[in-house]
Design an enzyme around this catalytic site. Structure first.
Site, PDB file in Angstrom:
ATOM      1  N   CYS A   1       0.800  -1.349  -0.135  1.00  0.00           N
ATOM      2  CA  CYS A   1      -0.030   0.006   0.019  1.00  0.00           C
ATOM      3  C   CYS A   1       0.842   1.393  -0.083  1.00  0.00           C
ATOM      4  O   CYS A   1       0.367   2.452  -0.223  1.00  0.00           O
ATOM      5  CB  CYS A   1      -1.112   0.009   1.282  1.00  0.00           C
ATOM      6  SG  CYS A   1       0.064  -0.022   2.720  1.00  0.00           S
TER       7      CYS A   1
ATOM      8  N   GLU B   1      -6.862  -5.925  -1.508  1.00  0.00           N
ATOM      9  CA  GLU B   1      -7.027  -5.101  -0.440  1.00  0.00           C
ATOM     10  C   GLU B   1      -6.093  -4.075  -0.607  1.00  0.00           C
ATOM     11  O   GLU B   1      -4.858  -4.285  -1.263  1.00  0.00           O
ATOM     12  CB  GLU B   1      -7.158  -5.712   0.731  1.00  0.00           C
ATOM     13  CG  GLU B   1      -7.070  -4.709   1.992  1.00  0.00           C
ATOM     14  CD  GLU B   1      -5.674  -4.581   2.687  1.00  0.00           C
ATOM     15  OE1 GLU B   1      -5.698  -3.870   3.661  1.00  0.00           O
ATOM     16  OE2 GLU B   1      -4.787  -5.331   2.280  1.00  0.00           O
TER      17      GLU B   1
ATOM     18  N   ARG C   1     -10.384   1.904  10.779  1.00  0.00           N
ATOM     19  CA  ARG C   1      -9.526   1.726   9.594  1.00  0.00           C
ATOM     20  C   ARG C   1     -10.251   1.394   8.416  1.00  0.00           C
ATOM     21  O   ARG C   1     -11.047   0.460   8.196  1.00  0.00           O
ATOM     22  CB  ARG C   1      -8.743   0.524  10.336  1.00  0.00           C
ATOM     23  CG  ARG C   1      -7.718   0.110   9.207  1.00  0.00           C
ATOM     24  CD  ARG C   1      -7.096  -1.364   9.813  1.00  0.00           C
ATOM     25  NE  ARG C   1      -5.691  -1.592   9.181  1.00  0.00           N
ATOM     26  CZ  ARG C   1      -4.648  -1.156   9.476  1.00  0.00           C
ATOM     27  NH1 ARG C   1      -4.370  -0.520  10.673  1.00  0.00           N
ATOM     28  NH2 ARG C   1      -3.456  -1.607   8.672  1.00  0.00           N
TER      29      ARG C   1
ATOM     30  N   ARG D   1     -10.223   0.458   4.422  1.00  0.00           N
ATOM     31  CA  ARG D   1      -9.539  -0.096   3.512  1.00  0.00           C
ATOM     32  C   ARG D   1     -10.490  -0.411   2.031  1.00  0.00           C
ATOM     33  O   ARG D   1     -11.429  -0.798   2.258  1.00  0.00           O
ATOM     34  CB  ARG D   1      -8.845  -1.358   3.863  1.00  0.00           C
ATOM     35  CG  ARG D   1      -7.864  -1.390   4.875  1.00  0.00           C
ATOM     36  CD  ARG D   1      -7.004  -0.712   4.348  1.00  0.00           C
ATOM     37  NE  ARG D   1      -5.720  -0.240   5.177  1.00  0.00           N
ATOM     38  CZ  ARG D   1      -5.188   0.363   5.859  1.00  0.00           C
ATOM     39  NH1 ARG D   1      -6.100   1.749   5.869  1.00  0.00           N
ATOM     40  NH2 ARG D   1      -4.114   0.648   6.379  1.00  0.00           N
TER      41      ARG D   1
END
Length: 347
Positions: free
Chosen positions: A75, A113, A157, A159
């Protein structure tokens, strides 16, 4: 006869967040891969197998047959906390290594992801390249930004989750969410915490529950560069864009980053009128890792690994819905879902 378990591979597996979640959902792991030696050691300590190393060196023809490909690919090239170089970063180009495997093995389902900012990176061109690439390989794509706080853990969080299927669109609106679970329910009961002295922080008078679920109650009294900043924010650190804020345990915790020094924000315990950081074990609980999970021996790797991991209960629910929606089955009479919802978009 009982239906055979779906088999999956876990690329960029880290310390096994995807594996634990999908196995809890009822799937079977047949291969994992991660180039980080410390992660591979932690993975072995918990699962008894050493993941394959460099994805660029995997002999694709020797990968066992599988139904589902899961990959939380790097990421950093896309994160808002990084330089956001995207596919110009060598880590960003690893996405195309995933495509090579998909092209050869043609799994029924693909789960990808990444950070929320991936959606907007390079004026949404990065996401378009990703979706177009999967579509060209014959996948029907749905994607949504999910938040760990909606799956039973006290962490804000967000994502991006992209799910591709050979046969139908995944319906994100069918995911079962849970009520917000406050941070205080995840704290350890210990006596050896190091609390801040009252001279080290300032509490604000009227804390407000934010829409994110966070309750900002104060900040550490650190001297920072003060030119050109808003009033009353002079104590907020600009280092790595991580603030020096303190949050109440009656709300949620911010996203846990991978840097040890900024990986734990400070928490305020009202009944004790005290401030401390989360313990490392509490950080793992905030991701849904089991109590008996074996962490790496060194502090730096413990925080790096959990900050780069994924929310396990969220993965478990995704896995369960893949099985319930049967998007891995080629049903001739299937009516293809093409509806758009506020949480999931078909492509």
């Amino acid at each position: 006869m009982a239906e055979k378990k779906l088999k999956f591979i876990d690329l960029f597996c880290g310390i096994g967040g995807f594996r634990i979640g999908l196995e809890r959902a009822g799937m079977q792991n047949v291969l994992s891969c991660d180039i980080d030696e410390a992660c591979r050691k932690t993975y072995f300590d918990n699962f008894g197998v050493i993941p394959e190393s460099d994805i660029q060196e995997i002999n694709i023809s020797k990968i066992p047959d599988f139904d589902v490909l899961a990959a939380g690919f790097p990421c950093q090239p896309f994160s808002i906390s990084g330089k956001k170089n995207g596919f110009n970063d060598t880590r960003g180009t690893l996405f195309f290594e995933i495509l090579k495997i998909i092209k050869v093995k043609s799994p029924k389902v693909v789960i990808l992801e990444n950070v929320k900012h991936y959606v907007h990176h390079d004026k949404k061109k990065t996401l378009k390249v990703t979706l177009d690439s999967l579509k060209q390989l014959g996948y029907k794509i749905s994607f949504s930004v999910l938040n760990a706080k909606n799956y039973g853990v006290p962490q804000n969080r967000e994502r991006l989750i992209i799910i591709g299927s050979k046969y139908d669109y995944f319906d994100f609106s069918r995911l079962k969410t849970k009520e917000i679970n406050p941070l205080r329910n995840f704290l350890e009961d210990r006596l050896d915490y190091q609390y801040l002295d009252k001279s080290e922080y300032t509490l604000i008078e009227k804390p407000v529950l934010q829409s994110s679920g966070l309750i900002f109650v104060g900040y550490r009294n650190k001297n920072m560069h003060k030119n050109g900043i808003r009033p009353n924010t002079e104590h907020l650190s600009r280092v790595h864009r991580q603030p020096n804020r303190i949050y109440s345990i009656d709300g949620l915790h911010p996203t846990i980053p991978s840097q040890e020094t900024s990986g734990r924000f400070f928490i305020y315990i009202p009944e004790l009128d005290k401030v401390r950081k989360l313990s490392v074990k509490e950080c793992y609980k905030l991701m849904g890792f089991p109590e008996d999970y074996v962490m790496h021996k060194t502090s730096v790797h413990k925080y790096k690994q959990i900050g780069n991991s994924i929310c396990i209960p969220m993965v478990e629910e995704i896995g369960k819905q893949i099985l319930k929606q049967k998007i891995y089955v080629n049903e001739p009479q299937r009516e293809i879902r093409r509806d758009l919802s506020s949480l999931g978009f078909n492509y």
